[in-house]
Motif scaffolding. Structure first.
Motif, short mmCIF file in Angstrom:
data_model
loop_
_atom_site.label_atom_id
_atom_site.label_comp_id
_atom_site.label_asym_id
_atom_site.label_seq_id
_atom_site.Cartn_x
_atom_site.Cartn_y
_atom_site.Cartn_z
N ASN A 1 0.85 -1.19 0.00
CA ASN A 1 0.00 0.00 0.00
C ASN A 1 0.88 1.24 0.00
OD1 ASN A 1 -1.25 2.25 2.06
ND2 ASN A 1 -2.82 1.43 0.71
N GLY A 2 0.45 2.25 -0.75
CA GLY A 2 1.20 3.50 -0.77
C GLY A 2 0.39 4.60 -1.42
N HIS A 3 1.00 5.77 -1.55
CA HIS A 3 0.29 6.90 -2.14
C HIS A 3 1.20 7.69 -3.07
CE1 HIS A 3 2.11 10.15 0.41
NE2 HIS A 3 2.22 9.18 1.29
N THR A 4 0.60 8.27 -4.10
CA THR A 4 1.35 9.10 -5.04
C THR A 4 1.02 10.58 -4.87
OG1 THR A 4 -0.36 8.71 -6.71
CG2 THR A 4 1.60 7.30 -6.78
N ASP A 5 0.04 10.93 -4.07
CA ASP A 5 -0.23 12.35 -3.86
C ASP A 5 0.82 12.95 -2.93
OD1 ASP A 5 -1.46 10.82 -1.72
OD2 ASP A 5 -2.46 12.65 -1.08
N VAL A 6 1.05 14.24 -3.09
CA VAL A 6 2.08 14.93 -2.32
C VAL A 6 1.52 16.23 -1.77
CG1 VAL A 6 3.96 13.95 -3.69
CG2 VAL A 6 2.99 16.16 -4.35
N VAL A 7 2.20 16.77 -0.77
CA VAL A 7 1.80 18.07 -0.21
C VAL A 7 2.28 19.18 -1.14
CG1 VAL A 7 1.84 17.23 2.17
CG2 VAL A 7 3.91 18.24 1.18
N PRO A 8 1.71 20.39 -1.02
CA PRO A 8 2.16 21.50 -1.86
C PRO A 8 3.65 21.80 -1.64
CG PRO A 8 0.06 22.01 -0.83
CD PRO A 8 0.54 20.75 -0.19
N VAL A 9 4.26 22.45 -2.65
CA VAL A 9 5.70 22.72 -2.58
C VAL A 9 6.03 23.90 -1.68
CG1 VAL A 9 6.06 21.78 -4.87
CG2 VAL A 9 5.70 24.24 -4.62
N GLY A 10 5.01 24.72 -1.34
CA GLY A 10 5.29 25.92 -0.56
C GLY A 10 5.90 26.98 -1.45
N ASP A 11 6.93 27.64 -0.97
CA ASP A 11 7.61 28.68 -1.74
C ASP A 11 8.56 28.02 -2.73
OD1 ASP A 11 8.94 30.86 -2.77
OD2 ASP A 11 9.85 31.48 -0.88
N ALA A 12 8.14 27.94 -3.98
CA ALA A 12 8.97 27.27 -4.99
C ALA A 12 10.31 27.97 -5.17
CB ALA A 12 8.22 27.22 -6.33
N GLY A 13 10.33 29.29 -4.92
CA GLY A 13 11.57 30.03 -5.05
C GLY A 13 12.61 29.68 -3.99
N LYS B 1 -8.86 -9.49 -1.76
CA LYS B 1 -8.36 -9.51 -0.39
C LYS B 1 -6.84 -9.51 -0.36
CE LYS B 1 -8.11 -14.53 0.31
NZ LYS B 1 -8.50 -15.67 1.16
N MET B 2 -6.31 -9.17 0.79
CA MET B 2 -4.88 -9.30 1.07
C MET B 2 -4.74 -10.14 2.33
SD MET B 2 -3.49 -5.39 0.42
CE MET B 2 -4.71 -4.61 1.50
N SER B 3 -3.78 -11.04 2.34
CA SER B 3 -3.52 -11.83 3.55
C SER B 3 -2.67 -11.04 4.54
CB SER B 3 -2.79 -13.13 3.19
OG SER B 3 -3.50 -13.86 2.22
N HIS B 4 -1.69 -10.31 4.01
CA HIS B 4 -0.83 -9.43 4.79
C HIS B 4 -0.50 -8.23 3.91
CE1 HIS B 4 -0.16 -13.40 6.68
NE2 HIS B 4 0.02 -12.72 7.80
N CYS B 5 -0.12 -7.13 4.55
CA CYS B 5 0.16 -5.92 3.78
C CYS B 5 1.37 -5.18 4.36
CB CYS B 5 -1.05 -5.00 3.76
SG CYS B 5 -0.84 -3.52 2.72
N LEU B 6 2.15 -4.61 3.46
CA LEU B 6 3.29 -3.78 3.83
C LEU B 6 3.06 -2.38 3.24
CD1 LEU B 6 7.04 -4.85 3.60
CD2 LEU B 6 6.30 -2.49 3.37
N VAL B 7 3.05 -1.38 4.10
CA VAL B 7 2.89 0.01 3.67
C VAL B 7 4.29 0.61 3.52
CG1 VAL B 7 1.97 2.29 4.27
CG2 VAL B 7 0.67 0.22 4.83
N GLY B 8 4.53 1.26 2.38
CA GLY B 8 5.87 1.74 2.06
C GLY B 8 6.21 3.13 2.53
#
Length: 379
Positions: free
Chosen positions: A66-78, A155-162
């Motif tokens: 299990n994992g995610h590809t969304d990210v938080v905003p970059v803030g001040d890109a400069g 289903k999953m028998s076991h899961c590893l979150v990255g």
């Protein structure tokens, strides 16, 4: 062979700031389908999610990532020294939003899973659940995937979150549980008046301060076998009053509690309600409360599965990982209702920071760990 470093870079170049998909899940679906995985988009309420399975649905032995590809905003890109979505490599480090949290982790387990089913097809199934809503409200991400799985016989028998789990050194820590998290929003309602005539008013701030003092007077507990002590933090107090001679009508405060397995959201809610009631009786100021529980505490008891993951980490890094329940919440709090779950990933020192970056060598190392986990699990 899937190059996990290249895949990480390609994912970073997808601007997938929550709730935007940014092309990240489209890219992963192409890679996984090319390796023989069956993929399905499980989008809900505008949130993009990806389910992928290799092998037979409902196999007795099904390993999940299990994992995610969304990210938080970059803030001040400069303020960044590199393009936040450029995936530039400088002195052995790859820069970009999500480099650590957690596009490198997703790339590593996708690459490991694709190579594994090609080289040594297992007697069982591999499931990947990848969401675009971990950094947001997390209502239509992993929860939506698990709901969809239940409705479709998956289903999953076991899961590893990255998720990144190591504080400083690769391999030093894995998560076998997480603390619960809840927030209490208090509104004290009194009677407005002149500060020179307090007998004609009811000061909500006095009542609120009394309540907050009692909430913080004593520790919630001293910790338990696998958890540190629970914590309670006042995060804001406000009454919106610009005048120095006016007693306000209302005052608000927010309290955040991170709690261990000695408590539940329900038990803490009763405690908060009881103390607010006591202060109301003493002061005559009404104290309204709204509770939000984002996750209950949970623990995956050390046993065969935990030892298998720890053994793979030690074999690839030479480090014996500490079993930890520290940190904030993660989507493991949802997965634990489906199957046993642990978390292991990279060093997370720069996550959510300006110039977030990952040590390139660690990406390949993480892929090797995940590959060994799969070999040992199905072996």
């Amino acid at each position: 062979m899937i190059d996990a470093v290249d895949l990480t870079a390609r994912l970073i170049r997808c601007p997938s700031v929550t709730p935007e998909e940014g092309g990240a899940l489209v890219l992963l679906a192409e890679v996984l389908e090319g390796a023989g995985f069956t993929c399905a988009r499980v989008d809900r309420n505008g949130t993009a999610n990806l389910f992928a399975r290799w092998g037979v649905r409902g196999a007795n032995k099904t390993f999940g990532f299990n994992g995610h590809t969304d990210v938080v905003p970059v803030g001040d890109a400069g303020a960044w020294t590199q393009d936040p979505f450029g995936a530039a490599v400088v002195d052995g480090w790859m820069y970009g939003r999500g480099a650590t949290d957690m596009k490198s982790g997703v790339a590593a387990f996708v690459a490991a899973a694709c190579d594994f089913v090609k080289d040594t097809p297992p007697d069982g199934a591999i499931v990947l659940t990848i969401t675009g809503d971990e950094e947001g409200e997390a209502k239509d991400g992993t929860v939506a995937l698990l709901d969809w799985m239940a409705a479709n016989g998956e289903k999953m028998s076991h899961c590893l979150v990255g998720e990144p789990t190591c504080p400083n050194t690769m391999g030093e820590m894995m998560k076998i549980g997480r603390r619960g998290s809840m927030t209490a929003y208090f509104t004290a309602v009194g009677v407005q008046g002149h500060s020179a005539y307090p007998h004609r008013a009811k000061n909500p701030l006095h009542a609120l301060v009394t309540l907050l003092s009692r909430l913080t007077a004593e520790p919630l507990d001293q910790g338990s076998d696998h958890f540190d002590a629970s914590t309670l933090q006042i995060t804001t107090i406000d009454c919106g009053n610009p005048a120095n001679n006016v007693i306000p009508e209302k005052a608000r405060a927010t309290v955040n509690i991170r709690f261990n397995d000695l408590h539940s959201g329900e038990s803490l809610g009763r405690w908060l309600t009881e103390l607010a009631g006591e202060v109301h009786l003493e002061t005559g100021v009404r104290l309204d409360m709204r509770l939000s529980v984002s996750g209950e505490s949970f623990l995956t008891e050390p046993g065969e599965f935990v030892a298998l993951v720890a053994g793979a980490v030690q074999a690839e890094t030479g480090v014996v990982p500490e079993y930890s329940t520290s940190g904030g919440t993660s989507d493991a709090r949802f997965v634990k209702n489906h199957c046993p779950v642990v978390e292991f990933g990279l060093v997370g020192k720069t996550m959510h920071q300006v110039d977030e970056r990952v040590e390139v060598a660690q990406i390949g190392q993480l892929k090797a760990i995940y590959g060994r986990v799969l070999r040992d699990y199905f072996g």
